[in-house]
Design a protein around this motif. Structure first.
Motif, PDB file in Angstrom:
ATOM      1  N   LEU A  47      63.667 -15.430 -38.419  1.00  0.00           N
ATOM      2  CA  LEU A  47      64.300 -14.114 -38.317  1.00  0.00           C
ATOM      3  C   LEU A  47      64.915 -14.029 -36.933  1.00  0.00           C
ATOM      4  O   LEU A  47      64.263 -14.324 -35.929  1.00  0.00           O
ATOM      5  CB  LEU A  47      63.249 -13.023 -38.518  1.00  0.00           C
ATOM      6  N   ASN A  48      66.182 -13.620 -36.864  1.00  0.00           N
ATOM      7  CA  ASN A  48      66.904 -13.594 -35.605  1.00  0.00           C
ATOM      8  C   ASN A  48      67.514 -12.214 -35.410  1.00  0.00           C
ATOM      9  O   ASN A  48      68.298 -11.755 -36.252  1.00  0.00           O
ATOM     10  CB  ASN A  48      68.000 -14.673 -35.625  1.00  0.00           C
ATOM     11  N   VAL A  49      67.159 -11.527 -34.312  1.00  0.00           N
ATOM     12  CA  VAL A  49      67.646 -10.168 -34.066  1.00  0.00           C
ATOM     13  C   VAL A  49      68.103 -10.050 -32.619  1.00  0.00           C
ATOM     14  O   VAL A  49      67.617 -10.762 -31.735  1.00  0.00           O
ATOM     15  CB  VAL A  49      66.564  -9.106 -34.371  1.00  0.00           C
ATOM     16  N   GLY A  50      69.032  -9.140 -32.394  1.00  0.00           N
ATOM     17  CA  GLY A  50      69.551  -8.957 -31.054  1.00  0.00           C
ATOM     18  C   GLY A  50      69.714  -7.500 -30.683  1.00  0.00           C
ATOM     19  O   GLY A  50      69.733  -6.609 -31.535  1.00  0.00           O
ATOM     20  N   MET A  51      69.818  -7.261 -29.394  1.00  0.00           N
ATOM     21  CA  MET A  51      70.056  -5.927 -28.842  1.00  0.00           C
ATOM     22  C   MET A  51      70.894  -6.078 -27.583  1.00  0.00           C
ATOM     23  O   MET A  51      70.807  -7.094 -26.884  1.00  0.00           O
ATOM     24  CB  MET A  51      68.735  -5.252 -28.487  1.00  0.00           C
ATOM     25  N   ARG A  52      71.706  -5.079 -27.298  1.00  0.00           N
ATOM     26  CA  ARG A  52      72.524  -5.105 -26.090  1.00  0.00           C
ATOM     27  C   ARG A  52      72.453  -3.751 -25.394  1.00  0.00           C
ATOM     28  O   ARG A  52      72.439  -2.704 -26.047  1.00  0.00           O
ATOM     29  CB  ARG A  52      73.968  -5.452 -26.448  1.00  0.00           C
ATOM     30  N   LEU A  53      72.410  -3.785 -24.066  1.00  0.00           N
ATOM     31  CA  LEU A  53      72.521  -2.595 -23.228  1.00  0.00           C
ATOM     32  C   LEU A  53      73.813  -2.710 -22.433  1.00  0.00           C
ATOM     33  O   LEU A  53      74.027  -3.698 -21.725  1.00  0.00           O
ATOM     34  CB  LEU A  53      71.337  -2.484 -22.264  1.00  0.00           C
ATOM     35  N   ASP A  54      74.696  -1.726 -22.577  1.00  0.00           N
ATOM     36  CA  ASP A  54      75.936  -1.676 -21.798  1.00  0.00           C
ATOM     37  C   ASP A  54      75.910  -0.453 -20.911  1.00  0.00           C
ATOM     38  O   ASP A  54      75.527   0.643 -21.351  1.00  0.00           O
ATOM     39  CB  ASP A  54      77.150  -1.608 -22.727  1.00  0.00           C
ATOM     40  N   TRP A  55      76.335  -0.596 -19.671  1.00  0.00           N
ATOM     41  CA  TRP A  55      76.304   0.523 -18.735  1.00  0.00           C
ATOM     42  C   TRP A  55      77.714   0.888 -18.279  1.00  0.00           C
ATOM     43  O   TRP A  55      78.651   0.108 -18.395  1.00  0.00           O
ATOM     44  CB  TRP A  55      75.442   0.203 -17.527  1.00  0.00           C
ATOM     45  N   GLY A  56      77.799   2.120 -17.812  1.00  0.00           N
ATOM     46  CA  GLY A  56      79.083   2.605 -17.322  1.00  0.00           C
ATOM     47  C   GLY A  56      80.063   2.952 -18.413  1.00  0.00           C
ATOM     48  O   GLY A  56      81.245   3.163 -18.144  1.00  0.00           O
ATOM     49  N   LEU A  57      79.585   3.005 -19.678  1.00  0.00           N
ATOM     50  CA  LEU A  57      80.475   3.360 -20.784  1.00  0.00           C
ATOM     51  C   LEU A  57      80.356   4.845 -21.080  1.00  0.00           C
ATOM     52  O   LEU A  57      79.262   5.378 -21.228  1.00  0.00           O
ATOM     53  CB  LEU A  57      80.108   2.557 -22.028  1.00  0.00           C
ATOM     54  N   SER A  58      81.477   5.540 -21.179  1.00  0.00           N
ATOM     55  CA  SER A  58      81.432   6.958 -21.508  1.00  0.00           C
ATOM     56  C   SER A  58      81.325   7.133 -23.008  1.00  0.00           C
ATOM     57  O   SER A  58      81.752   6.279 -23.778  1.00  0.00           O
ATOM     58  CB  SER A  58      82.696   7.659 -21.000  1.00  0.00           C
ATOM     59  N   ASP A  59      80.752   8.248 -23.406  1.00  0.00           N
ATOM     60  CA  ASP A  59      80.639   8.565 -24.825  1.00  0.00           C
ATOM     61  C   ASP A  59      81.993   9.040 -25.318  1.00  0.00           C
ATOM     62  O   ASP A  59      82.642   9.872 -24.686  1.00  0.00           O
ATOM     63  CB  ASP A  59      79.584   9.676 -25.002  1.00  0.00           C
ATOM     64  N   ASP A  60      82.450   8.506 -26.441  1.00  0.00           N
ATOM     65  CA  ASP A  60      83.772   8.857 -26.949  1.00  0.00           C
ATOM     66  C   ASP A  60      83.719   9.991 -27.970  1.00  0.00           C
ATOM     67  O   ASP A  60      84.692  10.284 -28.627  1.00  0.00           O
ATOM     68  CB  ASP A  60      84.473   7.639 -27.546  1.00  0.00           C
ATOM     69  N   ARG A  61      82.555  10.671 -28.049  1.00  0.00           N
ATOM     70  CA  ARG A  61      82.448  11.829 -28.916  1.00  0.00           C
ATOM     71  C   ARG A  61      81.962  13.023 -28.111  1.00  0.00           C
ATOM     72  O   ARG A  61      81.176  12.874 -27.180  1.00  0.00           O
ATOM     73  CB  ARG A  61      81.473  11.557 -30.065  1.00  0.00           C
ATOM     74  N   SER A  62      82.435  14.185 -28.435  1.00  0.00           N
ATOM     75  CA  SER A  62      82.028  15.374 -27.683  1.00  0.00           C
ATOM     76  C   SER A  62      80.611  15.753 -28.053  1.00  0.00           C
ATOM     77  O   SER A  62      80.087  15.373 -29.088  1.00  0.00           O
ATOM     78  CB  SER A  62      82.977  16.540 -28.007  1.00  0.00           C
ATOM     79  N   ALA A  63      79.978  16.520 -27.190  1.00  0.00           N
ATOM     80  CA  ALA A  63      78.595  16.948 -27.412  1.00  0.00           C
ATOM     81  C   ALA A  63      78.519  17.898 -28.590  1.00  0.00           C
ATOM     82  O   ALA A  63      79.487  18.581 -28.891  1.00  0.00           O
ATOM     83  CB  ALA A  63      78.043  17.604 -26.151  1.00  0.00           C
TER      84      ALA A  63
END
Length: 274
Positions: free
Chosen positions: A258-274
């Protein structure tokens, strides 16, 4: 200490809650843990292919087995470069599970990628699971946003109170950016779309959690007074070994992986409004 992460900083700002630096505090004082051969709690054991398998508790104060035992074992560093490291667990063993595991962490300019491979080293086919357990800083400015199709309410044993995921109540719908509940939260979300935005306010770093392989997520924090919360991309809900259809678990025969992955990206703004 289970091939976990100790710290992840951008300049002088922590993206994950830093390790205490005290080994006696245990693996859950790290910034992130690896979960294998299953995630979260199992109600004492499970039935599979005509046999019953008991699983022992593995943490002091926890009456049920939790998070497998990969996070408690010694891993070997097999490769290291300026921006990556690979580690291996050659001899994992928990109850009926005999398994090997390997993880690779890789840094680039904008993020950290983690990929975990789990292999059944036993002769029996068994239901396996895996996941990642990052610990994020929490403050009064912390807000999160993610989409999910439902959730499993929690009972007094921290197991699902329902046999299947149910509709999200308004206070647990994070489709619009919102703060964490003030009180205890420890629930699993079904149908996670694989993208979560974490906004820590103007003086901290926004982080995006993503996975193409994992579609269940755990959200945990004891209260607004805590300096951390956990958003955990995992393969299956709590006690999936005893839920109808065993959602998210993968039955691995001998030598299957079984092979799984995860990524953390920083400095990215949310492209959807609150």
């Amino acid at each position: 200490m289970g091939a976990g992460l100790a710290r992840l900083w951008l300049g002088d700002r922590p993206l994950l809650r830093p390790w205490s630096g005290i080994k006696a505090d245990g693996p859950f004082a790290l910034a992130m843990n690896l979960l294998a051969p299953f995630s979260n709690r199992i109600a004492g054991g499970f039935h599979h292919d005509g046999s019953d398998y008991a699983l022992p508790p593995n943490l002091p104060g926890e009456p049920l087995p939790i998070h497998g035992d990969a996070f408690q074992r010694r891993w070997l560093v097999t490769e290291q470069t300026d921006n990556s490291v690979a580690l291996q667990l050659p001899d994992g063993s928990f109850g009926p599970f005999r398994y090997g595991a390997a993880v690779r962490y890789r840094l680039d300019e904008h993020g950290l990628a983690a990929r975990l491979e789990l292999t059944n080293l036993g002769v029996m086919a068994l239901p396996f699971g895996a996941g990642f357990h990052p610990w994020f800083p929490r403050s009064s400015q912390t807000q999160i946003r993610f989409d999910a199709s439902g959730y499993w309410p929690e009972n007094a044993q921290h197991l699902p109170a329902t046999r299947a995921a149910v509709a999200l109540p308004p206070d647990l719908d994070f489709a619009g950016r919102r703060g964490l509940p003030h009180g205890w939260i420890n629930v699993g979300f079904a149908g996670w779309t694989g993208q979560t935005q974490i906004d820590q306010g103007p003086d901290a770093v926004s982080v995006r959690v993503s996975s193409d392989d994992l579609h269940t997520a755990m959200l945990y924090s004891p209260s607004a007074g805590a300096d951390f919360f956990c958003f955990e991309p995992v393969s299956h809900p709590v006690n999936a070994h005893n839920l109808p259809g065993r959602p998210g678990l993968v039955t691995l025969a001998g030598s299957d992986s079984l092979n799984v992955g995860m990524r953390l990206d920083w400095g990215l703004s949310d492209d959807r409004s609150a």
